[in-house]
Every structure is written in C-alpha cells, then in structure tokens.
Design a protein around this motif. Structure first.
Motif, mmCIF file in Angstrom:
data_model
loop_
_atom_site.group_PDB
_atom_site.id
_atom_site.type_symbol
_atom_site.label_atom_id
_atom_site.label_comp_id
_atom_site.label_asym_id
_atom_site.label_seq_id
_atom_site.Cartn_x
_atom_site.Cartn_y
_atom_site.Cartn_z
ATOM 1 N N CYS A 1 -2.302 17.344 -0.158
ATOM 2 C CA CYS A 1 -1.753 17.669 -1.473
ATOM 3 C C CYS A 1 -2.442 18.939 -1.970
ATOM 4 O O CYS A 1 -3.446 19.366 -1.402
ATOM 5 C CB CYS A 1 -1.899 16.515 -2.457
ATOM 6 S SG CYS A 1 -3.518 15.775 -2.577
ATOM 7 N N CYS A 2 -1.872 19.522 -3.004
ATOM 8 C CA CYS A 2 -2.418 20.774 -3.509
ATOM 9 C C CYS A 2 -2.033 20.961 -4.971
ATOM 10 O O CYS A 2 -1.201 20.236 -5.494
ATOM 11 C CB CYS A 2 -1.909 21.955 -2.692
ATOM 12 S SG CYS A 2 -0.110 22.141 -2.785
ATOM 13 N N THR B 1 0.849 -1.185 0.000
ATOM 14 C CA THR B 1 0.000 0.000 0.000
ATOM 15 C C THR B 1 0.888 1.239 0.000
ATOM 16 O O THR B 1 1.838 1.323 0.774
ATOM 17 C CB THR B 1 -0.916 0.022 1.243
ATOM 18 O OG1 THR B 1 -1.689 -1.174 1.254
ATOM 19 C CG2 THR B 1 -1.842 1.223 1.236
ATOM 20 N N VAL B 2 0.564 2.193 -0.881
ATOM 21 C CA VAL B 2 1.341 3.420 -0.991
ATOM 22 C C VAL B 2 0.428 4.599 -0.680
ATOM 23 O O VAL B 2 -0.609 4.772 -1.318
ATOM 24 C CB VAL B 2 1.920 3.574 -2.418
ATOM 25 C CG1 VAL B 2 2.698 4.860 -2.547
ATOM 26 C CG2 VAL B 2 2.785 2.383 -2.778
ATOM 27 N N VAL B 3 0.794 5.387 0.319
ATOM 28 C CA VAL B 3 0.047 6.592 0.669
ATOM 29 C C VAL B 3 0.717 7.754 -0.046
ATOM 30 O O VAL B 3 1.912 7.988 0.122
ATOM 31 C CB VAL B 3 0.034 6.819 2.196
ATOM 32 C CG1 VAL B 3 -0.713 8.105 2.534
ATOM 33 C CG2 VAL B 3 -0.588 5.623 2.904
ATOM 34 N N VAL B 4 -0.059 8.455 -0.881
ATOM 35 C CA VAL B 4 0.509 9.498 -1.728
ATOM 36 C C VAL B 4 0.031 10.877 -1.279
ATOM 37 O O VAL B 4 -1.158 11.103 -1.075
ATOM 38 C CB VAL B 4 0.134 9.273 -3.210
ATOM 39 C CG1 VAL B 4 0.804 10.302 -4.102
ATOM 40 C CG2 VAL B 4 0.517 7.854 -3.650
ATOM 41 N N THR B 5 0.986 11.796 -1.139
ATOM 42 C CA THR B 5 0.717 13.194 -0.799
ATOM 43 C C THR B 5 1.659 14.040 -1.640
ATOM 44 O O THR B 5 2.539 13.504 -2.303
ATOM 45 C CB THR B 5 0.987 13.480 0.689
ATOM 46 O OG1 THR B 5 2.389 13.361 0.933
ATOM 47 C CG2 THR B 5 0.235 12.526 1.596
ATOM 48 N N GLY B 6 1.511 15.353 -1.614
ATOM 49 C CA GLY B 6 2.503 16.190 -2.261
ATOM 50 C C GLY B 6 1.958 17.391 -2.985
ATOM 51 O O GLY B 6 0.770 17.692 -2.933
ATOM 52 N N CYS B 7 2.864 18.069 -3.666
ATOM 53 C CA CYS B 7 2.521 19.249 -4.456
ATOM 54 C C CYS B 7 2.099 18.824 -5.850
ATOM 55 O O CYS B 7 2.546 17.798 -6.348
ATOM 56 C CB CYS B 7 3.717 20.184 -4.553
ATOM 57 S SG CYS B 7 4.232 20.841 -2.969
ATOM 58 N N ALA B 8 1.270 19.613 -6.459
ATOM 59 C CA ALA B 8 0.790 19.379 -7.823
ATOM 60 C C ALA B 8 -0.053 18.111 -7.907
ATOM 61 O O ALA B 8 0.320 17.140 -8.549
ATOM 62 C CB ALA B 8 1.941 19.369 -8.821
ATOM 63 N N THR B 9 -1.216 18.153 -7.241
ATOM 64 C CA THR B 9 -2.147 17.023 -7.254
ATOM 65 C C THR B 9 -2.414 16.552 -8.667
ATOM 66 O O THR B 9 -2.462 15.353 -8.936
ATOM 67 C CB THR B 9 -3.496 17.417 -6.600
ATOM 68 O OG1 THR B 9 -3.252 18.099 -5.381
ATOM 69 C CG2 THR B 9 -4.363 16.194 -6.340
#
Length: 136
Positions: A88-89, A55-63
């Motif tokens: 994210c955003c 399982t990979v939890v993804v977050t970050g800039c540039a959704t």
C-alpha cells in the motif's frame, strides 16, 4: 486538487487501471466501492460471510484514507484485518507511516512475502472507488 482532476481514481482511466500482474481471474469476485471504505455501500460484507471468510488482507492506494478506512470497517464488522505494509502507499511517505502506526491498533501488520501469498486463499478484489462529485 480532487481525484477527478488528476484522474487518479477515475474508473476507465490509466490512473485506475489494474496492472497485468494483478489482473482479476474469472473466479475472482470484484467489488467497486463508491466511497472511501471497501465495505461502505458495497456487498463485500455479505459476500465474505457467505464464503465463511473471517480474515481480511488489506492492500491498496491511500494507506491513510481508503486502506485505513477499510481496515477499521473490517474490525468493526468482526473480521481480523491484516494490513500488508509493503503493498500500500500514500501520496507522501509520512502519511503512509502514520497510517501504519495507527493501523497497528486495528490490524496485524505484515510485509508481503511469497510464503504469505501461498497461504492466502482469497478470490475477492476490491477495485478503486469512483470519485465523488465535488460540492459547488
């Protein structure tokens, strides 16, 4: 305008700095991705597989760009991606919302909470990419 002109993702600049609250720990494995996805051109996939992570939890800039690409690649590689919508955003709210709607087809969509963070056992950090040279 390219990211190199605004210094948004230029390694070593303020725009790419990690805030203290998210600073990596000594046991964290860091991946700097040279392209849009956190998987493309990195050793992230073999590192996750070696650790038995599914399982990979993804977050970050540039959704709508890097986050979306990483979610899609995770799915393509057989992982179960989880997209944390409030971690994210994008450069515009409508881009963020559109990417979240598309992301629902590829990933579980959740909001970050303390209960969720307590259940995560991940020590892998993907750093922002270096900007690509602009073709003349």
């Amino acid at each position: 305008m390219t990211s190199s002109k605004v210094h948004a993702f230029v390694e070593g600049t303020h725009g790419a700095a990690v805030i203290d609250e998210l600073a990596p720990h000594a046991e964290d494995f860091q991946v700097t991705h040279p392209r849009i996805s956190g998987f493309f051109g990195t050793n992230l996939d073999p590192v996750l597989r070696a650790r038995g992570i599914h399982t990979v939890v993804v977050t970050g800039c540039a959704t709508n760009v890097a986050v979306d690409s990483t979610v899609r690649d995770a799915l393509q590689l057989g992982y179960e991606p989880i997209l944390l919508e409030n971690c994210c955003c994008s450069s515009a709210p409508e881009f963020h919302e559109a990417a979240l709607k598309t992301g629902e087809l590829c990933a579980q969509r959740r909001r970050f909470s303390c209960a969720l963070s307590d259940s995560l056992d991940s020590n892998i950090i993907i750093k922002t990419p270096r900007p690509l040279p602009v073709a003349a």
